[in-house]
Design a protein around this motif. Structure first.
Motif, short mmCIF file in Angstrom:
data_model
loop_
_atom_site.label_atom_id
_atom_site.label_comp_id
_atom_site.label_asym_id
_atom_site.label_seq_id
_atom_site.Cartn_x
_atom_site.Cartn_y
_atom_site.Cartn_z
N ASN A 127 0.85 -1.33 -0.25
CA ASN A 127 0.17 -0.03 -0.01
C ASN A 127 1.01 1.24 0.07
OD1 ASN A 127 -2.26 1.35 0.17
ND2 ASN A 127 -2.53 1.52 2.22
N THR A 128 2.06 1.46 0.88
CA THR A 128 2.80 2.55 0.80
C THR A 128 3.45 2.60 -0.28
OG1 THR A 128 3.23 2.14 3.19
CG2 THR A 128 4.78 3.27 2.03
N ASN A 129 3.91 1.63 -1.10
CA ASN A 129 4.57 1.65 -2.40
C ASN A 129 3.69 2.26 -3.48
OD1 ASN A 129 7.05 1.10 -1.47
ND2 ASN A 129 6.92 -0.98 -1.65
N VAL A 130 2.61 1.59 -3.41
CA VAL A 130 1.65 2.17 -4.63
C VAL A 130 1.25 3.50 -4.16
CG1 VAL A 130 -0.76 1.76 -5.28
CG2 VAL A 130 0.60 -0.12 -5.05
N SER A 131 0.84 4.05 -3.23
CA SER A 131 0.68 5.25 -3.19
C SER A 131 1.76 6.16 -3.50
CB SER A 131 0.37 5.63 -1.49
OG SER A 131 1.22 5.49 -0.72
N ARG A 132 3.15 5.76 -3.36
CA ARG A 132 4.05 6.49 -3.59
C ARG A 132 4.23 6.71 -5.03
NH1 ARG A 132 9.01 4.51 -0.04
NH2 ARG A 132 8.51 5.39 1.90
N LEU A 133 3.90 5.71 -5.82
CA LEU A 133 4.06 5.63 -7.39
C LEU A 133 2.87 6.55 -7.79
CD1 LEU A 133 4.46 1.86 -8.20
CD2 LEU A 133 5.88 3.87 -8.46
N GLN A 134 1.65 6.67 -7.13
CA GLN A 134 0.82 7.52 -7.55
C GLN A 134 1.02 8.89 -7.39
OE1 GLN A 134 -2.74 6.15 -5.19
NE2 GLN A 134 -2.90 4.44 -6.71
N VAL A 135 1.66 9.21 -6.41
CA VAL A 135 2.16 10.56 -6.03
C VAL A 135 3.04 10.98 -7.26
CG1 VAL A 135 3.25 12.14 -4.64
CG2 VAL A 135 1.47 10.55 -3.82
N ARG A 136 3.85 10.36 -7.55
CA ARG A 136 5.24 10.63 -8.51
C ARG A 136 4.72 10.75 -9.86
NH1 ARG A 136 9.69 6.43 -6.18
NH2 ARG A 136 10.21 7.64 -4.11
N SER A 137 3.67 9.81 -10.22
CA SER A 137 3.21 9.92 -11.57
C SER A 137 2.32 10.91 -11.70
CB SER A 137 2.64 8.48 -11.88
OG SER A 137 1.60 8.19 -11.24
N ALA A 138 1.72 11.75 -10.72
CA ALA A 138 0.58 12.82 -10.78
C ALA A 138 1.18 13.85 -12.09
CB ALA A 138 0.54 13.45 -9.54
N ASP A 139 2.45 14.18 -12.23
CA ASP A 139 2.47 14.95 -13.35
C ASP A 139 2.46 14.43 -14.52
OD1 ASP A 139 4.79 13.82 -12.65
OD2 ASP A 139 6.16 15.48 -12.93
N VAL A 140 3.02 13.17 -14.85
CA VAL A 140 2.82 12.41 -16.14
C VAL A 140 1.52 12.46 -16.48
CG1 VAL A 140 3.40 10.34 -17.25
CG2 VAL A 140 5.03 11.29 -15.60
N MET A 141 0.47 12.12 -15.52
CA MET A 141 -1.10 12.04 -16.03
C MET A 141 -1.70 13.20 -16.32
SD MET A 141 -0.71 8.84 -15.98
CE MET A 141 -2.51 8.45 -16.64
N SER A 142 -1.14 14.38 -16.04
CA SER A 142 -1.85 15.49 -16.53
C SER A 142 -2.27 15.67 -18.08
CB SER A 142 -1.16 17.01 -16.31
OG SER A 142 -0.03 17.02 -16.93
N LYS A 143 -3.24 16.37 -18.33
CA LYS A 143 -3.77 16.58 -19.81
C LYS A 143 -2.64 16.99 -20.58
CE LYS A 143 -7.87 15.12 -19.54
NZ LYS A 143 -8.47 14.02 -20.11
N ALA A 144 -1.91 18.08 -20.20
CA ALA A 144 -0.89 18.75 -21.17
C ALA A 144 0.17 17.57 -21.41
CB ALA A 144 -0.07 19.78 -20.37
N SER A 145 0.76 16.71 -20.20
CA SER A 145 1.65 15.63 -20.54
C SER A 145 1.15 14.53 -21.73
CB SER A 145 2.10 15.01 -19.23
OG SER A 145 2.48 16.06 -18.37
N GLN A 146 -0.22 14.27 -21.27
CA GLN A 146 -0.67 13.41 -22.27
C GLN A 146 -0.78 13.85 -23.85
OE1 GLN A 146 -4.52 12.25 -20.61
NE2 GLN A 146 -3.68 11.12 -18.92
N LYS A 147 -1.09 14.99 -23.90
CA LYS A 147 -1.08 15.62 -25.29
C LYS A 147 0.19 15.58 -25.87
CE LYS A 147 -5.40 18.32 -25.09
NZ LYS A 147 -5.78 19.58 -25.24
N ALA A 148 1.00 16.01 -24.91
CA ALA A 148 2.82 15.88 -25.69
C ALA A 148 3.15 14.46 -25.90
CB ALA A 148 3.40 16.43 -24.42
N ILE A 149 2.85 13.46 -25.15
CA ILE A 149 3.23 12.11 -25.37
C ILE A 149 2.35 11.59 -26.67
CG2 ILE A 149 3.07 9.88 -24.77
CD1 ILE A 149 3.50 10.75 -21.60
N ALA A 150 1.20 12.00 -26.93
CA ALA A 150 0.55 11.62 -27.95
C ALA A 150 1.03 12.04 -29.42
CB ALA A 150 -1.03 11.88 -27.96
N SER A 151 1.51 13.62 -29.33
CA SER A 151 1.74 14.18 -30.28
C SER A 151 3.39 14.01 -30.89
CB SER A 151 1.66 15.71 -30.26
OG SER A 151 2.42 16.41 -29.34
N THR A 152 4.20 14.13 -29.83
CA THR A 152 5.63 14.04 -30.01
C THR A 152 6.31 12.81 -29.51
OG1 THR A 152 6.05 15.07 -27.99
CG2 THR A 152 5.80 16.57 -29.65
N GLY A 153 5.62 12.07 -28.57
CA GLY A 153 6.22 10.83 -28.04
C GLY A 153 7.12 10.69 -26.94
#
Length: 128
Positions: free
Chosen positions: A46-72
Protein backbone atom coordinates in the motif's frame (compact mmCIF):
# COMPACT_ATOMS: atom_id res chain seq x y z
CA UNK A 1 -30.07 -53.10 41.67
CA UNK A 2 -26.51 -52.65 40.71
CA UNK A 3 -24.46 -49.74 41.87
CA UNK A 4 -21.96 -48.19 39.51
CA UNK A 5 -18.82 -46.75 40.87
CA UNK A 6 -17.44 -43.71 39.08
CA UNK A 7 -13.90 -44.59 40.01
CA UNK A 8 -13.91 -47.86 38.10
CA UNK A 9 -13.83 -47.51 34.27
CA UNK A 10 -16.61 -49.17 32.35
CA UNK A 11 -16.94 -50.10 28.71
CA UNK A 12 -19.14 -47.04 28.07
CA UNK A 13 -16.61 -44.52 29.29
CA UNK A 14 -14.28 -43.00 26.67
CA UNK A 15 -10.76 -42.04 27.54
CA UNK A 16 -10.00 -38.38 26.85
CA UNK A 17 -7.37 -37.72 24.21
CA UNK A 18 -4.02 -36.54 25.42
CA UNK A 19 -3.17 -32.97 24.33
CA UNK A 20 -1.16 -32.74 21.08
CA UNK A 21 2.56 -32.16 21.40
CA UNK A 22 3.24 -28.46 21.47
CA UNK A 23 -0.30 -27.69 22.65
CA UNK A 24 -2.75 -25.17 21.27
CA UNK A 25 -0.61 -22.26 22.44
CA UNK A 26 1.88 -23.00 19.69
CA UNK A 27 -0.84 -22.97 17.01
CA UNK A 28 -2.14 -19.64 18.27
CA UNK A 29 1.36 -18.15 18.16
CA UNK A 30 1.89 -19.41 14.60
CA UNK A 31 -1.46 -18.02 13.53
CA UNK A 32 -0.65 -14.64 15.06
CA UNK A 33 2.77 -14.55 13.39
CA UNK A 34 1.32 -15.34 9.96
CA UNK A 35 -1.40 -12.70 10.37
CA UNK A 36 1.25 -10.16 11.35
CA UNK A 37 3.43 -11.06 8.36
CA UNK A 38 0.50 -10.72 5.95
CA UNK A 39 -0.42 -7.34 7.46
CA UNK A 40 3.17 -6.10 7.06
CA UNK A 41 3.28 -7.16 3.40
CA UNK A 42 -0.08 -5.47 2.75
CA UNK A 43 1.14 -2.26 4.41
CA UNK A 44 4.36 -2.27 2.36
CA UNK A 45 2.47 -2.75 -0.91
CA UNK A 46 0.00 0.00 0.00
CA UNK A 47 2.82 2.42 0.83
CA UNK A 48 4.67 1.74 -2.41
CA UNK A 49 1.53 2.09 -4.54
CA UNK A 50 0.68 5.43 -2.95
CA UNK A 51 4.22 6.66 -3.63
CA UNK A 52 3.91 5.65 -7.28
CA UNK A 53 0.61 7.51 -7.59
CA UNK A 54 2.12 10.69 -6.13
CA UNK A 55 5.20 10.51 -8.35
CA UNK A 56 3.21 9.88 -11.52
CA UNK A 57 0.73 12.75 -10.96
CA UNK A 58 2.57 15.14 -13.29
CA UNK A 59 2.79 12.49 -16.03
CA UNK A 60 -0.96 11.95 -16.01
CA UNK A 61 -1.85 15.62 -16.58
CA UNK A 62 -3.74 16.50 -19.77
CA UNK A 63 -0.84 18.57 -21.10
CA UNK A 64 1.59 15.67 -20.59
CA UNK A 65 -0.77 13.23 -22.25
CA UNK A 66 -1.11 15.52 -25.29
CA UNK A 67 2.66 15.94 -25.54
CA UNK A 68 3.22 12.18 -25.38
CA UNK A 69 0.53 11.60 -28.01
CA UNK A 70 1.85 14.23 -30.43
CA UNK A 71 5.64 14.04 -30.06
CA UNK A 72 6.19 10.80 -28.16
CA UNK A 73 8.20 12.66 -25.51
CA UNK A 74 7.43 14.78 -22.46
CA UNK A 75 9.56 16.57 -19.86
CA UNK A 76 8.10 16.07 -16.37
CA UNK A 77 8.08 18.63 -13.56
CA UNK A 78 10.85 16.69 -11.82
CA UNK A 79 13.09 17.16 -14.86
CA UNK A 80 13.01 13.61 -16.21
CA UNK A 81 12.06 12.80 -19.78
CA UNK A 82 9.50 10.18 -20.66
CA UNK A 83 9.36 8.89 -24.19
CA UNK A 84 7.41 6.17 -25.95
CA UNK A 85 9.01 3.16 -27.58
CA UNK A 86 8.02 4.48 -31.01
CA UNK A 87 9.77 7.79 -30.33
CA UNK A 88 12.92 5.96 -29.25
CA UNK A 89 12.92 3.78 -32.35
CA UNK A 90 12.30 6.71 -34.64
CA UNK A 91 10.50 6.60 -37.96
CA UNK A 92 13.04 4.21 -39.40
CA UNK A 93 11.61 1.14 -37.66
CA UNK A 94 8.11 -0.28 -37.63
CA UNK A 95 6.94 -3.80 -37.00
CA UNK A 96 3.68 -5.30 -38.14
CA UNK A 97 2.09 -8.71 -38.47
CA UNK A 98 1.08 -8.00 -42.09
CA UNK A 99 3.38 -9.58 -44.67
CA UNK A 100 3.02 -6.83 -47.32
CA UNK A 101 3.56 -3.96 -44.85
CA UNK A 102 6.34 -1.40 -45.01
CA UNK A 103 9.33 -1.49 -42.63
CA UNK A 104 8.83 2.21 -41.73
CA UNK A 105 5.88 4.14 -40.31
CA UNK A 106 4.15 6.03 -43.11
CA UNK A 107 0.88 7.81 -43.86
CA UNK A 108 -0.24 6.52 -47.23
CA UNK A 109 -3.23 7.85 -49.19
CA UNK A 110 -5.60 4.96 -48.42
CA UNK A 111 -5.34 5.55 -44.66
CA UNK A 112 -8.64 6.86 -43.33
CA UNK A 113 -9.45 8.30 -39.90
CA UNK A 114 -12.79 6.49 -39.88
CA UNK A 115 -10.99 3.14 -40.09
CA UNK A 116 -8.11 3.94 -37.71
CA UNK A 117 -9.04 0.93 -35.61
CA UNK A 118 -7.87 -1.25 -38.50
CA UNK A 119 -5.49 1.06 -40.41
CA UNK A 120 -3.31 1.95 -37.42
CA UNK A 121 -2.25 -1.70 -37.20
CA UNK A 122 -0.43 -1.25 -40.51
CA UNK A 123 2.94 0.51 -40.67
CA UNK A 124 1.63 2.07 -43.89
CA UNK A 125 -0.74 4.18 -41.74
CA UNK A 126 1.06 4.50 -38.41
CA UNK A 127 2.47 7.95 -39.08
CA UNK A 128 -0.99 9.50 -39.65
Amino acid sequence: ARHLSLSAPTACMVKPRPPPPGGTGRKVKQFALWCGAICLVAAAVNTNVSRLQVRSADVMSKASQKAIASTGRVLTASGSTISTAVAKQGAAQCSSSHASDTPTAQCQTFCNDQFKKFHCLWCKCRAC
